[in-house]
Design an enzyme around this catalytic site. Structure first.
Site, mmCIF file in Angstrom:
data_model
loop_
_atom_site.group_PDB
_atom_site.id
_atom_site.type_symbol
_atom_site.label_atom_id
_atom_site.label_comp_id
_atom_site.label_asym_id
_atom_site.label_seq_id
_atom_site.Cartn_x
_atom_site.Cartn_y
_atom_site.Cartn_z
ATOM 1 N N PHE A 209 -10.188 -0.383 16.575
ATOM 2 C CA PHE A 209 -9.559 -1.205 15.536
ATOM 3 C C PHE A 209 -8.047 -1.216 15.730
ATOM 4 N N ARG B 110 0.060 -6.385 15.442
ATOM 5 C CA ARG B 110 0.433 -5.001 15.161
ATOM 6 C C ARG B 110 -0.730 -4.043 15.471
ATOM 7 N N PHE C 95 -4.849 -8.656 17.100
ATOM 8 C CA PHE C 95 -5.712 -7.492 16.793
ATOM 9 C C PHE C 95 -7.082 -7.901 16.292
ATOM 10 N N LYS C 96 -7.225 -9.180 15.884
ATOM 11 C CA LYS C 96 -8.538 -9.747 15.562
ATOM 12 C C LYS C 96 -8.399 -11.259 15.630
ATOM 13 N N LYS D 132 -6.796 2.312 -2.781
ATOM 14 C CA LYS D 132 -6.449 1.458 -1.635
ATOM 15 C C LYS D 132 -6.520 2.252 -0.334
ATOM 16 N N THR E 99 0.861 -1.190 0.000
ATOM 17 C CA THR E 99 0.000 0.000 0.000
ATOM 18 C C THR E 99 0.895 1.237 0.000
ATOM 19 N N LEU F 242 -6.923 -8.087 0.877
ATOM 20 C CA LEU F 242 -7.210 -9.173 1.823
ATOM 21 C C LEU F 242 -7.232 -8.630 3.243
ATOM 22 N N CYS G 224 -2.732 -1.885 9.140
ATOM 23 C CA CYS G 224 -3.106 -1.076 7.974
ATOM 24 C C CYS G 224 -3.900 0.193 8.278
ATOM 25 N N PHE G 225 -5.022 0.058 9.012
ATOM 26 C CA PHE G 225 -5.953 1.190 9.090
ATOM 27 C C PHE G 225 -5.276 2.470 9.583
ATOM 28 N N GLN G 226 -4.626 2.395 10.747
ATOM 29 C CA GLN G 226 -4.037 3.615 11.305
ATOM 30 C C GLN G 226 -2.959 4.168 10.372
ATOM 31 N N GLU H 195 -3.536 -4.810 -2.571
ATOM 32 C CA GLU H 195 -4.132 -6.031 -2.016
ATOM 33 C C GLU H 195 -5.212 -5.660 -1.000
HETATM 34 P P1 NAD Z 1 5.258 -7.588 6.611
HETATM 35 O O1 NAD Z 1 6.083 -6.747 7.499
HETATM 36 O O2 NAD Z 1 4.537 -8.765 7.165
HETATM 37 O O3 NAD Z 1 6.184 -8.155 5.419
HETATM 38 C C1 NAD Z 1 7.072 -7.377 4.688
HETATM 39 C C2 NAD Z 1 8.324 -8.213 4.428
HETATM 40 O O4 NAD Z 1 9.168 -7.496 3.518
HETATM 41 C C3 NAD Z 1 9.185 -8.482 5.663
HETATM 42 O O5 NAD Z 1 9.316 -9.888 5.835
HETATM 43 C C4 NAD Z 1 10.536 -7.802 5.355
HETATM 44 O O6 NAD Z 1 11.641 -8.531 5.836
HETATM 45 C C5 NAD Z 1 10.516 -7.794 3.844
HETATM 46 N N1 NAD Z 1 11.400 -6.784 3.243
HETATM 47 C C6 NAD Z 1 11.483 -5.460 3.517
HETATM 48 N N2 NAD Z 1 12.380 -4.866 2.710
HETATM 49 C C7 NAD Z 1 12.885 -5.818 1.905
HETATM 50 C C8 NAD Z 1 13.845 -5.825 0.851
HETATM 51 N N3 NAD Z 1 14.440 -4.694 0.450
HETATM 52 N N4 NAD Z 1 14.118 -6.989 0.242
HETATM 53 C C9 NAD Z 1 13.510 -8.138 0.623
HETATM 54 N N5 NAD Z 1 12.565 -8.189 1.615
HETATM 55 C C10 NAD Z 1 12.276 -7.049 2.247
HETATM 56 O O7 NAD Z 1 4.245 -6.606 5.886
HETATM 57 P P2 NAD Z 1 2.795 -6.960 5.277
HETATM 58 O O8 NAD Z 1 1.777 -6.963 6.350
HETATM 59 O O9 NAD Z 1 2.934 -8.143 4.380
HETATM 60 O O10 NAD Z 1 2.521 -5.668 4.389
HETATM 61 C C11 NAD Z 1 3.203 -5.438 3.189
HETATM 62 C C12 NAD Z 1 2.502 -4.314 2.440
HETATM 63 O O11 NAD Z 1 1.172 -4.729 2.102
HETATM 64 C C13 NAD Z 1 2.336 -3.015 3.239
HETATM 65 O O12 NAD Z 1 2.467 -1.930 2.346
HETATM 66 C C14 NAD Z 1 0.914 -3.097 3.754
HETATM 67 O O13 NAD Z 1 0.352 -1.823 3.955
HETATM 68 C C15 NAD Z 1 0.212 -3.792 2.607
HETATM 69 N N6 NAD Z 1 -1.001 -4.532 2.981
HETATM 70 C C16 NAD Z 1 -1.031 -5.283 4.127
HETATM 71 C C17 NAD Z 1 -2.180 -6.027 4.451
HETATM 72 C C18 NAD Z 1 -2.245 -6.857 5.696
HETATM 73 O O14 NAD Z 1 -3.323 -7.327 6.013
HETATM 74 N N7 NAD Z 1 -1.150 -7.074 6.415
HETATM 75 C C19 NAD Z 1 -3.275 -6.008 3.583
HETATM 76 C C20 NAD Z 1 -3.205 -5.255 2.421
HETATM 77 C C21 NAD Z 1 -2.058 -4.527 2.128
HETATM 78 C C1 UDX Z 2 -7.940 -4.294 6.672
HETATM 79 C C2 UDX Z 2 -8.930 -4.243 5.487
HETATM 80 O O1 UDX Z 2 -10.164 -4.829 5.898
HETATM 81 C C3 UDX Z 2 -8.356 -4.984 4.297
HETATM 82 O O2 UDX Z 2 -9.232 -4.860 3.179
HETATM 83 C C4 UDX Z 2 -6.998 -4.391 3.959
HETATM 84 O O3 UDX Z 2 -6.425 -5.074 2.859
HETATM 85 C C5 UDX Z 2 -6.065 -4.453 5.149
HETATM 86 O O4 UDX Z 2 -6.680 -3.771 6.261
HETATM 87 P P1 UDX Z 2 -7.271 -6.116 8.484
HETATM 88 O O5 UDX Z 2 -6.691 -4.963 9.204
HETATM 89 O O6 UDX Z 2 -6.441 -7.323 8.247
HETATM 90 O O7 UDX Z 2 -7.804 -5.662 7.039
HETATM 91 O O8 UDX Z 2 -8.592 -6.630 9.257
HETATM 92 P P2 UDX Z 2 -10.076 -6.017 9.401
HETATM 93 O O9 UDX Z 2 -11.013 -7.148 9.347
HETATM 94 O O10 UDX Z 2 -10.332 -4.899 8.508
HETATM 95 O O11 UDX Z 2 -10.073 -5.513 10.902
HETATM 96 C C6 UDX Z 2 -9.308 -4.389 11.310
HETATM 97 C C7 UDX Z 2 -9.632 -4.050 12.752
HETATM 98 O O12 UDX Z 2 -10.948 -3.525 12.862
HETATM 99 C C8 UDX Z 2 -9.565 -5.249 13.703
HETATM 100 O O13 UDX Z 2 -8.979 -4.858 14.920
HETATM 101 C C9 UDX Z 2 -11.022 -5.607 13.887
HETATM 102 O O14 UDX Z 2 -11.265 -6.269 15.088
HETATM 103 C C10 UDX Z 2 -11.670 -4.230 13.868
HETATM 104 N N1 UDX Z 2 -13.095 -4.233 13.497
HETATM 105 C C11 UDX Z 2 -13.473 -4.705 12.276
HETATM 106 C C12 UDX Z 2 -14.028 -3.713 14.378
HETATM 107 O O15 UDX Z 2 -13.686 -3.266 15.473
HETATM 108 N N2 UDX Z 2 -15.349 -3.692 14.006
HETATM 109 C C13 UDX Z 2 -15.772 -4.156 12.801
HETATM 110 O O16 UDX Z 2 -16.986 -4.101 12.538
HETATM 111 C C14 UDX Z 2 -14.801 -4.683 11.907
#
Ligand code: NAD
Ligand code: UDX
Length: 463
Positions: A273, A347, A339-340, A221, A133, A164, A277-279, A162
């Site tokens: 929450f 995180r 966190f859920k 996003k 993101t 998810l 991601c959100f914050q 993404e």
């Molecule tokens: P994460 O911290 O779990 O994973 C990131 C990985 O990248 C780490 O393992 C780190 O070691 C690796 N990395 C960093 N720099 C690197 C480099 N130069 N070469 C090789 N590896 C390297 O993070 P995440 O939760 O997977 O999030 C990744 C991105 O996706 C963020 O921008 C986040 O906002 C976005 N995103 C996250 C979610 C979610 O639910 N976690 C959902 C949608 C989008």
């Molecule tokens: C979120 C987005 O939903 C997802 O589309 C994006 O790709 C990544 O950020 P995530 O943070 O993994 O996903 O989980 P989400 O189900 O959105 O929950 C986020 C937080 O909100 C959690 O702490 C959850 O418990 C809280 N939540 C969710 C509430 O307090 N109330 C609700 O009704 C829904």
């Protein structure tokens, strides 16, 4: 152009599950996920797929099917970049903790490192996909790095955010509401977009694959996360008013959610929450708006975060006030730390902040979470730097079952909505506690009537 080799930089919560699903659904494509973190890659390669580093329902089965066939996890970043036609960048983009934009802007140092590494290694034309993101217009910076430090190779940059959610990553990836792909409107840009559309079309119907320009995709996003989080802060704001007026927030949520224009999802009042991601993404949106001088826009979205911080603090204050204005030396049992539910990710979990507040009041916290390790909980608290690591480990005791965690407690706080909490023998737990026994349900998952009939003083959010 037919894609046969994909590389993904970043084996985290997004890179790992996303690439596992692409590999499962596209057996003709070789997918290599690389990361600098050797331990993480070692864990992804653990012979027992129950030990992979990310817990997501259904994920270990997919990894077991595809790993070694066309799914590979490796630390050889340059080799994977060199071999791939498409490179997904899936690295972390946390909030900056230093310099300009500290506490607000996204830290793009990992993204820039990836771009420089791709520029250095690439000898053939490549498609670079932003999966992380990112702030709107980041593709411009990536393109500039690639074009100016590369070896005369042509790059197409696509934005493919993404959507998810953790805990449901596999089902979200298998049945996405939409796939969003942003790219240049040039013939080369369109060719790259079509190549990526063809990858997803292996399991997603084409009417769900949306193509846009790069900036719309990047901004969509941040917008999606801001809208989702805004609904939670809106219902949480109402939860406080409910507590003052005798309305019940669950009833209010049901009543408004039946309006088809509002809809029932994301209206669950909670302790606030969390998640990575959100914050982070809203702070980034606020920073971007401010940097364009759009102060009203920035203030509007910042309020979502202010409300969320208030909700977490309000929950810990309520515990202290209800326990006769002192929790010093009292034992408060936490059920849940993630966190859920259905994730081992902590995180920005509300549990961390509520624990920190209560430890400031000299409470003793005993925690049980089905998936979060002891070290993770302690490092989450240490990260806040409120007190020494020794003081944290004295104040926090961690148990591997809920009954032990609750024994002798003055109060229980539900911080995560794990399903198993609704199946407990609450009479047994009540019998083992100090009286009066309080239960603060930060997730509104338990049955108030049943608990009150046992003898608990039960406080849910918003009623
Ligand atoms: P994460 O911290 O779990 O994973 C990131 C990985 O990248 C780490 O393992 C780190 O070691 C690796 N990395 C960093 N720099 C690197 C480099 N130069 N070469 C090789 N590896 C390297 O993070 P995440 O939760 O997977 O999030 C990744 C991105 O996706 C963020 O921008 C986040 O906002 C976005 N995103 C996250 C979610 C979610 O639910 N976690 C959902 C949608 C989008
Ligand atoms: C979120 C987005 O939903 C997802 O589309 C994006 O790709 C990544 O950020 P995530 O943070 O993994 O996903 O989980 P989400 O189900 O959105 O929950 C986020 C937080 O909100 C959690 O702490 C959850 O418990 C809280 N939540 C969710 C509430 O307090 N109330 C609700 O009704 C829904």
């Amino acid at each position: 152009m037919k894609i046969t080799k994909i590389c993904c930089i970043g084996a985290g919560y997004v890179g790992g599950p996303t690439m596992a699903v692409i590999a499962q659904k596209c057996p003709d494509i070789q997918v290599t996920v690389v990361d600098l973190n050797e331990q993480r890659i070692k864990d992804w390669n653990d012979p027992n797929t129950d030990n992979i580093p990310i817990y997501e329902p259904g994920l270990s089965e997919i990894v077991a099917e595809a790993r070694g066939r066309n799914l590979f996890f490796s630390t050889e970043v340059e080799k994977a970049i060199d071999e791939a036609q498409v490179i997904f960048i899936s690295v972390n983009t946390p909030t900056k903790t230093y310099g300009k934009g500290k506490g607000m802007a996204a830290d793009l140092k990992y993204i820039e490192l990836c771009a420089r590494q791709i520029a250095k290694v690439a000898k053939q034309n490549k498609i670079v996909v932003e999966k992380s993101t990112l702030p709107v217009r980041t593709a411009e910076a990536i393109k500039s790095i690639l074009d100016n430090t590369g070896n005369g190779v042509q790059f197409q940059i696509l934005s493919n955010p993404e959507f998810l959610a953790e805990g449901t990553a596999v089902t979200d990836l298998l049945n996405p509401d939409r796939i969003l792909i942003g790219g240049d409107t040039t013939p080369e840009g369109e060719e790259a977009i079509n190549a990526l559309v063809d990858v997803y079309a292996n399991w997603v119907s084409k009417d769900k694959i949306l193509t846009t320009n790069v900036w719309s995709s990047e901004l969509s996003k941040l917008t999606a996360n801001a809208f989702l989080a805004q609904r939670i802060s809106s219902i949480n704001a109402m939860s406080e008013l409910c507590e003052k007026t005798g309305a019940d927030v669950n009833e209010v949520a049901k009543a408004i959610g039946m309006d088809s224009r509002i809809g029932p999802k994301f209206l669950k009042a909670s302790v606030g929450f969390g998640g990575s991601c959100f914050q982070k993404d809203i702070l980034n949106l606020v920073y971007i708006a401010k940097s364009y001088g759009l102060n009203e826009v920035a203030d509007y979205w910042e309020q979502v975060i202010i409300m969320n911080d208030h909700q977490k603090r309000r929950f810990s204050n309520k515990i202290v006030q209800t326990l006769y204005n002192t929790v010093a030396d009292k034992k408060i049992a936490f059920l849940g730390w993630a966190f859920k539910k259905d994730t081992n990710d902590t995180r920005e979990s509300a549990a961390i902040y509520v624990a920190d507040d209560l430890i400031n009041e000299q409470a003793k916290i005993s925690v049980y979470d089905p998936k979060v390790s002891r070290n993770k909980m302690l490092s989450d608290l240490d990260y806040l730097e409120t007190r020494s690591d020794e003081a944290n480990s004295k104040a926090l005791s961690i148990f591997d079952n809920a009954y032990e965690a609750c024994k002798g407690a003055h109060a229980i706080a539900i911080l995560t909505e794990w399903d198993e909490f609704t199946t407990y023998d609450w009479q047994k737990i009540y019998d083992s506690m100090h009286k009066p026994a309080f239960l603060f349900d930060g997730r509104n998952i338990l049955d108030s009537k049943e608990l009150e009939s046992i003898g608990f003083i039960y406080k849910a959010i918003g009623s």
